[in-house]
Design an enzyme around this catalytic site. Structure first.
Site, mmCIF file in Angstrom:
data_model
loop_
_atom_site.group_PDB
_atom_site.id
_atom_site.type_symbol
_atom_site.label_atom_id
_atom_site.label_comp_id
_atom_site.label_asym_id
_atom_site.label_seq_id
_atom_site.Cartn_x
_atom_site.Cartn_y
_atom_site.Cartn_z
ATOM 1 N N HIS A 24 0.802 -1.243 0.000
ATOM 2 C CA HIS A 24 0.000 0.000 0.000
ATOM 3 C C HIS A 24 0.829 1.285 0.000
ATOM 4 O O HIS A 24 0.291 2.356 -0.290
ATOM 5 C CB HIS A 24 -0.993 0.021 1.157
ATOM 6 C CG HIS A 24 -0.398 -0.250 2.512
ATOM 7 N ND1 HIS A 24 0.602 0.524 3.065
ATOM 8 C CD2 HIS A 24 -0.688 -1.204 3.443
ATOM 9 C CE1 HIS A 24 0.900 0.071 4.278
ATOM 10 N NE2 HIS A 24 0.141 -0.988 4.526
ATOM 11 N N HIS A 68 -2.362 -0.741 -3.608
ATOM 12 C CA HIS A 68 -3.635 -0.830 -2.906
ATOM 13 C C HIS A 68 -3.897 0.473 -2.166
ATOM 14 O O HIS A 68 -2.990 1.082 -1.607
ATOM 15 C CB HIS A 68 -3.597 -1.989 -1.899
ATOM 16 C CG HIS A 68 -3.632 -3.331 -2.529
ATOM 17 N ND1 HIS A 68 -4.503 -4.319 -2.130
ATOM 18 C CD2 HIS A 68 -2.921 -3.866 -3.544
ATOM 19 C CE1 HIS A 68 -4.313 -5.410 -2.866
ATOM 20 N NE2 HIS A 68 -3.350 -5.145 -3.720
#
Length: 234
Positions: A57, A150
């Site tokens: 992420h 993400h």
């Protein structure tokens, strides 16, 4: 029926020791987006982001340093979900983290009957798979080219589109009458979906610059432009 499609990003994979650091939520009413959303970054209160999670992420400890801890935003999250079903992809992961965070601050955990797992739904629809979010976007023609890492809100937005498609979203919109409470039956062995009027109009997504560019294109094409031949065309 009110539903909240959501996703979380975390410091790692263990919901007992790792923490939620981002949550993104999209509100649906009768399986239509209402335009309401919630997006928060959360300080993990001393827990460091694991390198493997960081690679997924890209959310760093430094970025999270000045963000509120979960206790400071818990009521905002609970209020946004109030009365709604929780919709997530591989929901056991996200709900495991969210329920643990709720318990830490004295909020009751979410009952399983309020949770909808889109991964389980996808496996029933497409038993041969694959059923990752990216794979489902490809299956349903949803553009996810901007998903290089993400992100909770981006993934919630993509999952919203996927979820609506898995429920027959585009097909259900065909042939509906003008009745506000039209009922669309997808098949004899599936639930009946009641599609009501949107409680609030969706936000305008076309910018003024795009409208001007479209008008200029029509002018270049001239009288043969198809938009001039339909009601409301320019």
């Amino acid at each position: 029926m009110r539903e909240i499609v959501f996703d979380t990003e975390t410091t790692g994979l263990d919901n007992q020791t790792d923490r939620i650091i981002e949550i993104g939520c999209i509100e649906l009413e009768n399986q239509f987006p209402t335009g309401r959303s919630l997006h928060l970054f959360i300080n993990p209160d001393g827990r460091k982001v694991h390198p493997d999670a960081l690679a997924v992420h890209g959310i760093t400890d430094a970025f999270l340093a000045d963000k509120p801890v979960f206790a400071d935003v818990a009521q905002e999250i609970v209020s946004f979900f109030d009365g709604a079903h929780y919709v997530a992809h591989n929901a056991s992961f996200d709900m495991g983290f969210l329920n643990t965070e709720y318990q830490r601050v004295g909020i009751p955990v979410v009952a399983p009957d309020r949770v909808i797992d889109t991964l389980s739904l996808a496996r029933r629809r497409h038993p041969m798979g694959p059923n990752s979010l990216d794979a489902l976007c490809r299956r349903y023609g949803i553009d996810n080219s901007h998903r290089t890492k993400h992100g909770a809100l981006l993934d919630a937005e993509l999952l919203t589109d996927v979820y609506i498609e898995m429920l027959g979203g585009r097909q259900a919109a065909l042939g509906l009458s003008s009745n506000e409470d039209t009922t669309a039956r997808r098949s004899a062995d599936e639930e009946v979906v009641v599609i009501g009027q949107r409680p609030r109009p969706l936000p305008q997504r076309v910018t003024e610059a795009e409208l001007q560019a479209h008008a200029a294109l029509i002018d270049r094409i001239g009288d043969e432009a198809i938009w001039r031949k339909v009601p409301g065309g320019n």
